[in-house]
Design an enzyme around this catalytic site. Sequence first.
Site, mmCIF file in Angstrom:
data_model
loop_
_atom_site.group_PDB
_atom_site.id
_atom_site.type_symbol
_atom_site.label_atom_id
_atom_site.label_comp_id
_atom_site.label_asym_id
_atom_site.label_seq_id
_atom_site.Cartn_x
_atom_site.Cartn_y
_atom_site.Cartn_z
ATOM 1 N N ASP A 93 4.949 13.123 2.613
ATOM 2 C CA ASP A 93 4.371 12.289 1.501
ATOM 3 C C ASP A 93 3.244 11.265 1.885
ATOM 4 O OD1 ASP A 93 4.984 12.147 -1.299
ATOM 5 O OD2 ASP A 93 6.488 10.635 -1.221
ATOM 6 N N ALA A 151 3.414 1.568 -4.857
ATOM 7 C CA ALA A 151 2.425 2.024 -4.133
ATOM 8 C C ALA A 151 2.778 3.047 -3.227
ATOM 9 C CB ALA A 151 1.882 0.704 -3.371
ATOM 10 N N TRP A 152 1.621 3.622 -2.451
ATOM 11 C CA TRP A 152 2.063 4.562 -1.673
ATOM 12 C C TRP A 152 2.213 4.451 -0.219
ATOM 13 C CZ3 TRP A 152 -1.671 3.528 1.868
ATOM 14 C CH2 TRP A 152 -2.886 3.053 1.277
ATOM 15 N N ASN A 153 2.391 2.998 0.138
ATOM 16 C CA ASN A 153 2.879 2.982 1.723
ATOM 17 C C ASN A 153 4.347 3.334 1.940
ATOM 18 O OD1 ASN A 153 3.291 0.693 0.254
ATOM 19 N ND2 ASN A 153 2.472 -0.777 1.688
ATOM 20 N N PRO A 177 6.315 6.564 -9.362
ATOM 21 C CA PRO A 177 5.541 6.551 -7.792
ATOM 22 C C PRO A 177 3.989 6.487 -7.917
ATOM 23 C CG PRO A 177 6.629 8.502 -8.353
ATOM 24 C CD PRO A 177 6.937 7.934 -9.406
ATOM 25 N N GLU A 179 0.454 8.270 -7.414
ATOM 26 C CA GLU A 179 0.249 9.710 -7.554
ATOM 27 C C GLU A 179 -0.268 10.185 -6.159
ATOM 28 O OE1 GLU A 179 -1.179 6.686 -8.620
ATOM 29 O OE2 GLU A 179 -3.295 6.884 -8.606
ATOM 30 N N VAL A 230 -4.138 -6.299 -5.824
ATOM 31 C CA VAL A 230 -4.255 -7.409 -6.701
ATOM 32 C C VAL A 230 -4.871 -7.138 -8.115
ATOM 33 C CG1 VAL A 230 -5.341 -9.834 -7.122
ATOM 34 C CG2 VAL A 230 -4.149 -9.201 -4.998
ATOM 35 N N GLU A 250 4.258 -7.599 -6.626
ATOM 36 C CA GLU A 250 4.262 -7.414 -5.317
ATOM 37 C C GLU A 250 2.868 -6.903 -4.865
ATOM 38 O OE1 GLU A 250 6.192 -8.598 -3.014
ATOM 39 O OE2 GLU A 250 8.036 -8.851 -4.178
ATOM 40 N N CYS A 284 1.300 -4.172 3.231
ATOM 41 C CA CYS A 284 0.907 -5.273 2.562
ATOM 42 C C CYS A 284 1.097 -6.504 3.282
ATOM 43 C CB CYS A 284 1.676 -5.510 1.360
ATOM 44 S SG CYS A 284 3.346 -5.563 1.409
ATOM 45 N N LYS A 454 0.090 -17.516 -4.483
ATOM 46 C CA LYS A 454 -1.298 -17.366 -4.926
ATOM 47 C C LYS A 454 -1.718 -16.081 -5.652
ATOM 48 C CE LYS A 454 -3.867 -19.629 -1.471
ATOM 49 N NZ LYS A 454 -4.187 -19.824 0.059
ATOM 50 N N GLU A 461 11.193 -9.839 -4.161
ATOM 51 C CA GLU A 461 12.403 -8.704 -4.046
ATOM 52 C C GLU A 461 13.398 -8.859 -2.811
ATOM 53 O OE1 GLU A 461 9.259 -5.157 -3.730
ATOM 54 O OE2 GLU A 461 10.103 -4.772 -5.834
HETATM 55 P P1 NAD Z 1 -2.823 0.353 -6.600
HETATM 56 O O1 NAD Z 1 -3.006 -0.716 -7.143
HETATM 57 O O2 NAD Z 1 -4.145 1.292 -6.601
HETATM 58 O O3 NAD Z 1 -1.752 1.227 -7.480
HETATM 59 C C1 NAD Z 1 -0.416 0.841 -7.420
HETATM 60 C C2 NAD Z 1 0.184 1.642 -8.565
HETATM 61 O O4 NAD Z 1 -0.115 1.154 -9.838
HETATM 62 C C3 NAD Z 1 0.160 3.333 -8.449
HETATM 63 O O5 NAD Z 1 1.196 3.633 -8.873
HETATM 64 C C4 NAD Z 1 -0.815 3.289 -9.856
HETATM 65 O O6 NAD Z 1 -0.907 4.569 -10.150
HETATM 66 C C5 NAD Z 1 -0.618 2.317 -10.613
HETATM 67 N N1 NAD Z 1 -1.616 1.750 -11.403
HETATM 68 C C6 NAD Z 1 -2.836 1.631 -11.416
HETATM 69 N N2 NAD Z 1 -3.799 1.063 -12.063
HETATM 70 C C7 NAD Z 1 -2.476 0.773 -13.316
HETATM 71 C C8 NAD Z 1 -2.615 0.191 -14.449
HETATM 72 N N3 NAD Z 1 -3.700 -0.298 -15.051
HETATM 73 N N4 NAD Z 1 -1.569 0.062 -15.162
HETATM 74 C C9 NAD Z 1 -0.307 0.584 -14.581
HETATM 75 N N5 NAD Z 1 -0.227 0.973 -13.326
HETATM 76 C C10 NAD Z 1 -1.493 1.304 -12.849
HETATM 77 O O7 NAD Z 1 -2.396 0.229 -5.077
HETATM 78 P P2 NAD Z 1 -2.142 1.289 -3.965
HETATM 79 O O8 NAD Z 1 -3.484 1.559 -3.390
HETATM 80 O O9 NAD Z 1 -1.246 2.295 -4.438
HETATM 81 O O10 NAD Z 1 -1.139 0.392 -2.794
HETATM 82 C C11 NAD Z 1 -1.992 -0.415 -2.044
HETATM 83 C C12 NAD Z 1 -1.740 -1.911 -2.480
HETATM 84 O O11 NAD Z 1 -0.720 -2.309 -2.675
HETATM 85 C C13 NAD Z 1 -2.450 -2.814 -1.312
HETATM 86 O O12 NAD Z 1 -3.257 -3.849 -2.078
HETATM 87 C C14 NAD Z 1 -1.234 -3.306 -0.843
HETATM 88 O O13 NAD Z 1 -1.388 -4.818 -0.415
HETATM 89 C C15 NAD Z 1 -0.176 -3.307 -2.149
HETATM 90 N N6 NAD Z 1 1.110 -3.485 -1.767
HETATM 91 C C16 NAD Z 1 1.966 -4.517 -1.840
HETATM 92 C C17 NAD Z 1 3.215 -4.695 -1.290
HETATM 93 C C18 NAD Z 1 4.192 -5.962 -1.605
HETATM 94 O O14 NAD Z 1 5.296 -5.785 -1.540
HETATM 95 N N7 NAD Z 1 3.398 -7.054 -1.674
HETATM 96 C C19 NAD Z 1 3.948 -3.667 -0.676
HETATM 97 C C20 NAD Z 1 2.994 -2.411 -0.648
HETATM 98 C C21 NAD Z 1 1.791 -2.249 -1.176
#
Ligand code: NAD
Length: 487
Positions: A93, A151-153, A177, A179, A230, A250, A284, A454, A461
Amino acid sequence: MKAQPPASHFIDGEYVEDTAGTAFDSIYPATGEVIARLHAATPAIVDRAIAAAKRAQGEWAAMSPTARGRILKRAADIMRTRNRELSELETLDTGKPIQETIVADPTSGADAFEFFGGVAAAALNGDYIPLGGDFAFTKRVPLGVCVGIGAWNYPQQIACWKGAPALIAGNAMVFKPSENTPLGALKIAEILFEAGLPKGLYNVIQGDRSTGPLLVNHKDVAKVSLTGSVETGRKVAGAAASQLKHVTMELGGKSPLIVFDDADLESAIGGAMLGNFYSTGQVCSNGTRVFIQKGIKERFLSRLKERTEKIIIGDPMIEETQLGPMVSRAQLDKVFAYIEKGKAEGATLLTGGGIPNDVSAEGTYIQPTVFADVTDEMTIAREEIFGPVMCVLDFDHEDEVIERANGTEFGLSAGVFTSDLTRAHRVADRLEAGTLWINTYNLAPVEVPFGGSKQSGFGRENSLAALNHYTELKSVYVAMSPVQSPY
Ligand code: NAD
């Protein structure tokens, strides 16, 4: 195809397909190979998942927490038994090396089911409030249908970190999840069902940023928990706020990791490397701004370079591999653009910055990269890169470094390495972050609350604190004597 699931969605205890949804491919980042083909959820699929959740939730909430917990603990056991298979799927994945996924992904998901399954019987109690003759008590009641967006990580971990507290508190969940990593959450749903979770309580639907709003705006959804950037957080929290829904956010970070000149150098370098290169830098809470006190700068950089250049990059399915590819071509391009910006703005490229040798040309690989002589104004020191790029900044004094470390809109995490106990606590007190590490970095056990301050988000969580975000209090006042009315 290597990892094709029986269908795209898991709803009401079974796999469901709807080919009317937009088709998309799941790609193995190490080779560029298509490993599954899926369909995004149509509005009809979203409605079906939420309706199933709503139908199932009442009966689930009426069960005792112990009975609910038993099912979650059984799911944890199944996950541990199938750790190898789940870890391989997580590697397919995400591209993360099996060396990591086998110890960090399904296992941390299983920890969440075990922890919440175990504590629920005691942690969901209310309070008794004596009021003279009368008294009141509080009940912790579930919110209803909760939406999780990942997110995907850490696809499997995120699916469990949101699912476990939601379910134990008596809610139902619909999880979407990312995409980029659609596969892991389907397995979590399957395993929960196998463990005895009644159908409809944990549903997984696929989709991207256009699907998310269908979930967030749905009238039958009470809460949204997002892990993402963010930028997405602002959109999702804004939409939820307009309907007064509960949210947990998060989000991203640009966390400081401060190394004082009295620190155990090898340990601090190890912490900085883990906090920048684990999961190919896609974490993150990574400590991407490494502040080094000037007296140890040269020694720190020379050992850091030496150790970084020994990292084994390659096929993620081989146990020895320490660094896999980035999750997608788009993310790789974004990281390379930041590297170019770092060079253009005058940072010193200490090591990395390119494509490694001897890896598949179709894989989205990048060398672990370290910039030295980074200053606070540089783009690479201000924006979240989300790749294996460490920025090293110099400092002279404690007050100065704290002010600079806090000079960011983010507030997810922070770390300090020093052998001075009082300084460690003093600095930890003054750093603005949801999680602080002293003489280590990036450990997030389920017992400890995790979340941001912030712009990095709100809500927590893990730990008992998470239960507060999946329940609300109901107060019941009990009168023990007739009403004294002046009318
Ligand atoms: P992303 O914000 O692009 O997407 C996250 C999820 O939100 C995806 O499932 C996406 O399809 C969905 N999404 C996007 N736009 C949306 C909308 N308008 N309404 C509802 N859902 C929407 O993030 P990413 O690129 O998948 O992940 C990387 C980001 O996640 C980084 O900024 C990372 O720091 C953050 N992250 C935070 C944590 C934490 O616990 N704080 C953990 C892991 C990742």
